[in-house]
Design an enzyme around this catalytic site. Structure first.
Site, PDB file in Angstrom:
ATOM      1  N   LYS A  19     -10.918  -4.155   2.449  1.00 32.08           N
ATOM      2  CA  LYS A  19     -10.251  -5.723   2.095  1.00 32.08           C
ATOM      3  C   LYS A  19      -9.942  -6.603   3.510  1.00 32.08           C
ATOM      4  O   LYS A  19      -9.251  -7.889   3.337  1.00 32.08           O
ATOM      5  CB  LYS A  19      -8.961  -5.470   1.485  1.00 32.08           C
ATOM      6  CG  LYS A  19      -9.568  -5.125  -0.734  1.00 32.08           C
ATOM      7  CD  LYS A  19      -8.265  -3.899  -1.034  1.00 32.08           C
ATOM      8  CE  LYS A  19      -8.495  -3.200  -1.928  1.00 32.08           C
ATOM      9  NZ  LYS A  19      -7.554  -2.343  -3.047  1.00 32.08           N
ATOM     10  N   GLN A  55      -1.342   0.549  -2.015  1.00 35.55           N
ATOM     11  CA  GLN A  55      -3.393   1.032  -2.391  1.00 35.55           C
ATOM     12  C   GLN A  55      -2.602   2.344  -3.107  1.00 35.55           C
ATOM     13  O   GLN A  55      -1.790   3.340  -2.946  1.00 35.55           O
ATOM     14  CB  GLN A  55      -4.216   1.646  -1.464  1.00 35.55           C
ATOM     15  CG  GLN A  55      -5.375   1.779  -1.504  1.00 35.55           C
ATOM     16  CD  GLN A  55      -6.310   1.089  -1.901  1.00 35.55           C
ATOM     17  OE1 GLN A  55      -6.083   0.192  -2.139  1.00 35.55           O
ATOM     18  NE2 GLN A  55      -7.040   1.953  -2.529  1.00 35.55           N
ATOM     19  N   ASP A 115      -2.621  -7.687  -7.169  1.00 32.89           N
ATOM     20  CA  ASP A 115      -2.963  -6.631  -7.777  1.00 32.89           C
ATOM     21  C   ASP A 115      -2.730  -6.263  -9.211  1.00 32.89           C
ATOM     22  O   ASP A 115      -3.344  -6.058 -10.375  1.00 32.89           O
ATOM     23  CB  ASP A 115      -2.550  -4.814  -7.701  1.00 32.89           C
ATOM     24  CG  ASP A 115      -3.691  -4.198  -6.592  1.00 32.89           C
ATOM     25  OD1 ASP A 115      -4.921  -4.410  -6.613  1.00 32.89           O
ATOM     26  OD2 ASP A 115      -3.137  -3.105  -5.997  1.00 32.89           O
TER      27      ASP A 115
HETATM   28  N1  GUN Z   1      -6.662   2.548  -5.528  1.00 30.62           N
HETATM   29  C1  GUN Z   1      -8.282   2.138  -6.774  1.00 30.62           C
HETATM   30  N2  GUN Z   1      -8.310   1.263  -7.039  1.00 30.62           N
HETATM   31  C2  GUN Z   1      -7.038   0.054  -7.011  1.00 30.62           C
HETATM   32  C3  GUN Z   1      -7.192  -0.880  -6.670  1.00 30.62           C
HETATM   33  O1  GUN Z   1      -7.166  -2.101  -6.985  1.00 30.62           O
HETATM   34  N3  GUN Z   1      -5.844  -1.550  -6.288  1.00 30.62           N
HETATM   35  C4  GUN Z   1      -5.052  -0.569  -5.666  1.00 30.62           C
HETATM   36  N4  GUN Z   1      -3.833  -1.034  -4.786  1.00 30.62           N
HETATM   37  N5  GUN Z   1      -5.396   0.717  -5.079  1.00 30.62           N
HETATM   38  C5  GUN Z   1      -6.282   1.239  -5.931  1.00 30.62           C
END
Ligand code: GUN
Length: 293
Positions: free
Chosen positions: A52, A96, A119
């Site tokens: 990211k 995350q 998100d």
């Molecule tokens: N863990 C697995 N997929 C995601 C996601 O799309 N966003 C976040 N913050 N954590 C994750």
């Protein structure tokens, strides 16, 4: 059979965003700034967050990684979240998941300012999505909708089976596919671990979106000819012939099922790269909204 190429499509989207960022810079505007909070050292999470941050650099965003130790307390994390909410320089951020077990995930997600929740996990944003209001859509479902749109995959009146009811993928996906619109207008069945006779549903499905995390469980005899397959599974499977000692497997037995499918996403290179592109898209949206506010 058409392969829904998430790698190419995500690169197209990133190029489109990069062009917008370049125009923002030219006008002397502040570029979008995404922050990511990572608690602990989970291998997969480190990889995702790293990707990211790298994607932000590539398209000209600013990015900040807050990497906190495994023993960070819930109170310390909540204090960081308050800082991020107050920091006008940050347009959007993600925490995350999964978080270490001693931290209450729901409490943390509720603390995120919904206007910075790129998100789309905050209940306010999830509720707005369910009521068709303009909002941040969780990145993986958003990426799947964008793939379906860009490849003109027919969805109206189709039987769509979503496998898995997670808050991140299955549940929002079931809502989006049933919403009015294109893509959308599908008749949706949300299947999960307690569903009886899953094959009965998958064999009738025009579209199968699977987010179960069980490597290669979906076989050719479970689907009909011409089916559209969206594979969200990304499981590490031990493989001593690979330099890392593992390979990434989807939920779908690709070799078997692709022979029957009309459209199919590969793993890797399908849904995964789209997730990052749509997180960036949400961050760009957040920046634009902040400017308008
Ligand atoms: N863990 C697995 N997929 C995601 C996601 O799309 N966003 C976040 N913050 N954590 C994750």
């Amino acid at each position: 059979m058409t392969i829904l190429d998430g790698k190419k499509t995500s690169n197209d989207i990133k190029d489109e965003i990069a062009a917008e960022v370049a125009a923002m810079k030219e006008r002397g505007e502040k570029v979008p700034h995404l922050a990511a909070v990572l608690v602990g050292n989970d291998g997969a999470s480190l990889t995702y967050v790293g990707s990211k941050v790298k994607a932000c650099e590539r398209i000209g965003f600013e990015s900040t990684l807050l990497h906190l130790s495994e023993d960070t307390t819930e109170g310390q994390l909540l204090a960081k979240i308050t800082d991020l909410n107050m920091n006008d320089n940050i347009d959007g951020y993600i925490v995350q998941l999964p978080l270490p077990k001693h931290i209450d995930e729901q409490k943390v997600l509720l603390a995120v300012d919904p206007d910075k929740d790129v998100d789309g996990f905050h209940p306010v944003n999830f509720g707005k999505m369910a009521q068709d209001m303009p909002v941040f859509i969780p990145a993986t479902p958003f990426g799947i909708m964008e793939l379906l749109k860009r490849y003109n995959v027919p969805t109206e009146g189709k039987n769509c089976v979503v496998i898995g009811r997670s808050h991140i993928v299955g549940r929002p996906m079931s809502i989006l596919m049933s919403q009015k619109g294109n893509p959308g207008n599908s008749t949706v069945t949300l299947a999960h671990s307690r569903t009886k006779d899953l094959e009965k549903f998958t064999r009738e499905a025009d579209i199968i979106i699977t987010a179960l995390g069980v490597p290669e469980f979906l076989k050719a005899d479970m689907v009909k000819d011409g089916v559209t397959i969206i594979d969200v599974g990304i499981t590490r499977v031990a493989d001593s012939s690979r330099p890392r000692g593992y390979r990434i497997a989807g939920d779908v037995d690709y070799d078997e099922v692709s022979a029957k499918a009309g459209f199919i996403t590969p793993v890797p290179g399908g849904v995964g790269p789209m997730t990052i592109a749509m997180l960036l898209k949400n961050t760009l949206l957040a920046r634009k909204r902040n400017r308008e506010a």
